[in-house]
Design a protein around this motif. Structure first.
Motif, mmCIF file in Angstrom:
data_model
loop_
_atom_site.group_PDB
_atom_site.id
_atom_site.type_symbol
_atom_site.label_atom_id
_atom_site.label_comp_id
_atom_site.label_asym_id
_atom_site.label_seq_id
_atom_site.Cartn_x
_atom_site.Cartn_y
_atom_site.Cartn_z
ATOM 1 N N UNK A 41 70.398 1.635 42.578
ATOM 2 C CA UNK A 41 69.856 2.164 41.199
ATOM 3 C C UNK A 41 70.027 0.945 40.294
ATOM 4 N N UNK A 42 69.022 0.522 39.497
ATOM 5 C CA UNK A 42 69.005 -0.182 38.384
ATOM 6 C C UNK A 42 68.669 0.385 37.035
ATOM 7 N N UNK A 43 69.705 0.524 36.417
ATOM 8 C CA UNK A 43 69.493 1.204 35.184
ATOM 9 C C UNK A 43 69.847 0.253 33.818
ATOM 10 N N UNK A 44 68.959 0.870 32.728
ATOM 11 C CA UNK A 44 69.363 -0.059 31.542
ATOM 12 C C UNK A 44 69.512 1.112 30.422
ATOM 13 N N UNK A 45 70.853 1.203 29.873
ATOM 14 C CA UNK A 45 71.128 2.561 29.051
ATOM 15 C C UNK A 45 71.743 2.056 27.809
ATOM 16 N N UNK A 46 71.800 3.029 26.984
ATOM 17 C CA UNK A 46 72.341 2.789 25.545
ATOM 18 C C UNK A 46 73.007 4.370 25.057
ATOM 19 N N UNK A 47 73.865 3.865 23.973
ATOM 20 C CA UNK A 47 74.266 5.443 23.658
ATOM 21 C C UNK A 47 73.566 5.679 22.338
ATOM 22 N N UNK A 48 73.010 7.050 22.280
ATOM 23 C CA UNK A 48 72.346 7.564 21.327
ATOM 24 C C UNK A 48 72.839 7.420 20.017
ATOM 25 N N UNK B 66 75.851 10.414 20.754
ATOM 26 C CA UNK B 66 76.952 9.854 21.681
ATOM 27 C C UNK B 66 76.563 9.857 23.292
ATOM 28 N N UNK B 67 75.322 10.505 23.427
ATOM 29 C CA UNK B 67 74.952 10.752 24.803
ATOM 30 C C UNK B 67 74.497 9.215 25.242
ATOM 31 N N UNK B 68 74.772 9.315 26.485
ATOM 32 C CA UNK B 68 74.128 7.961 27.128
ATOM 33 C C UNK B 68 72.842 8.173 27.829
ATOM 34 N N UNK B 69 71.999 7.325 27.544
ATOM 35 C CA UNK B 69 70.511 7.534 28.241
ATOM 36 C C UNK B 69 69.762 6.140 28.468
ATOM 37 N N UNK B 70 68.729 6.272 29.263
ATOM 38 C CA UNK B 70 68.089 4.900 29.324
ATOM 39 C C UNK B 70 66.980 5.246 30.372
ATOM 40 N N UNK B 71 66.789 4.305 31.224
ATOM 41 C CA UNK B 71 65.672 4.254 31.958
ATOM 42 C C UNK B 71 66.217 3.534 33.379
ATOM 43 N N UNK B 72 65.376 3.870 34.305
ATOM 44 C CA UNK B 72 66.105 3.535 35.722
ATOM 45 C C UNK B 72 64.698 3.147 36.813
ATOM 46 N N UNK B 73 65.081 2.304 37.740
ATOM 47 C CA UNK B 73 64.521 2.223 38.831
ATOM 48 C C UNK B 73 65.172 2.352 40.315
ATOM 49 N N UNK B 74 64.877 3.092 41.211
ATOM 50 C CA UNK B 74 65.790 3.170 42.305
ATOM 51 C C UNK B 74 64.999 2.974 43.578
ATOM 52 N N UNK B 75 65.637 1.985 44.280
ATOM 53 C CA UNK B 75 64.938 1.654 45.629
ATOM 54 C C UNK B 75 65.732 2.291 46.789
ATOM 55 N N UNK B 76 65.003 2.976 47.837
ATOM 56 C CA UNK B 76 65.626 3.841 48.781
ATOM 57 C C UNK B 76 66.078 2.911 49.827
#
Length: 215
Positions: free
Chosen positions: A82-89, A154-164
């Motif tokens: 899983x590749x994720x790109x996140x930040x704190x709201x 304070x929530x952590x959110x962002x976007x992802x790509x997952x490869x099986x």
């Protein structure tokens, strides 16, 4: 007694300023500027052969998260990552984004002939560690859409790509038309919210102390 009560009421009013509705960022700039406080993370089922996902920045207009494809680069047996790109709201409110997905994966290997699809590479958004898929597994290699979801400060959110399986070609999701809640600005002529909170707590303490002395 009257002065102490006035101080207490002022403290409560000052603390209430923290509940003001928050403006929203219109793109990947300012608080949500890239790279800024965003974090790129690759988490894998096989830590010894972790994925090599990345991102490219078209900030402030867009950001593209790119999934891993390490088998194609000569790694061992298939595994997910899983590749994720996140930040704190920065505040509470609605996050909006348009998304455009593309994968180079050959798709379902049982199809004849194999047709590129999103079968083995999913993408979407994350909220406090939980993934929410926006792509269609049975859909085409190129997909797009829009999405909204709510966050609290304070929530952590962002976007992802997952490869099986980490093979067959990488997938990517491009995020644009991004909007998210910003931290509250300081009211004109007053200190920023953190200082207001401290001031409020201090005045409450003063009021309580004076009350004790007058009893």
């Amino acid at each position: 007694m009257k002065r102490s009560r006035a101080n207490l009421l002022y403290a409560i009013s000052a603390a209430g300023l923290l509940g003001l509705s928050l403006p929203a960022s219109a793109d990947f700039s300012g608080y949500y500027g890239v790279p800024g406080s965003w974090t790129l993370t690759n988490s894998c089922a096989s830590p010894s052969e972790c994925g090599t996902g990345s991102y490219t920045s078209g900030a402030p207009a867009s950001v593209t998260v790119i999934g891993s494809d390490v088998i194609g680069a000569g790694a061992g047996v298939p595994f997910s990552s899983l590749t994720s790109f996140t930040i704190i709201a920065g505040g509470a409110g609605l996050v909006h984004f348009d998304w455009s997905y593309e994968t180079l994966d050959v798709g379902d290997p049982l199809s004849t002939p194999p047709v590129p699809s999103a079968f083995f590479d999913t993408a979407g958004y994350l909220l406090n560690g939980s993934t929410v898929q926006v792509t269609d597994l049975s859909g085409a290699a190129s997909q797009s859409g829009s999405f909204d979801f709510s966050v609290a400060a304070g929530d952590v959110f962002g976007f992802y790509v997952e490869t099986i399986d980490n093979l067959g070609g990488a997938a990517m999701i491009t995020i644009s038309n991004f909007r998210a809640p910003l931290p509250p600005p300081p009211p004109p002529g007053l200190p920023e919210p953190y200082s207001i909170a401290l001031l409020a707590l201090g005045l409450v303490g003063v009021a309580a102390s004076r009350k004790r002395r007058t009893v």
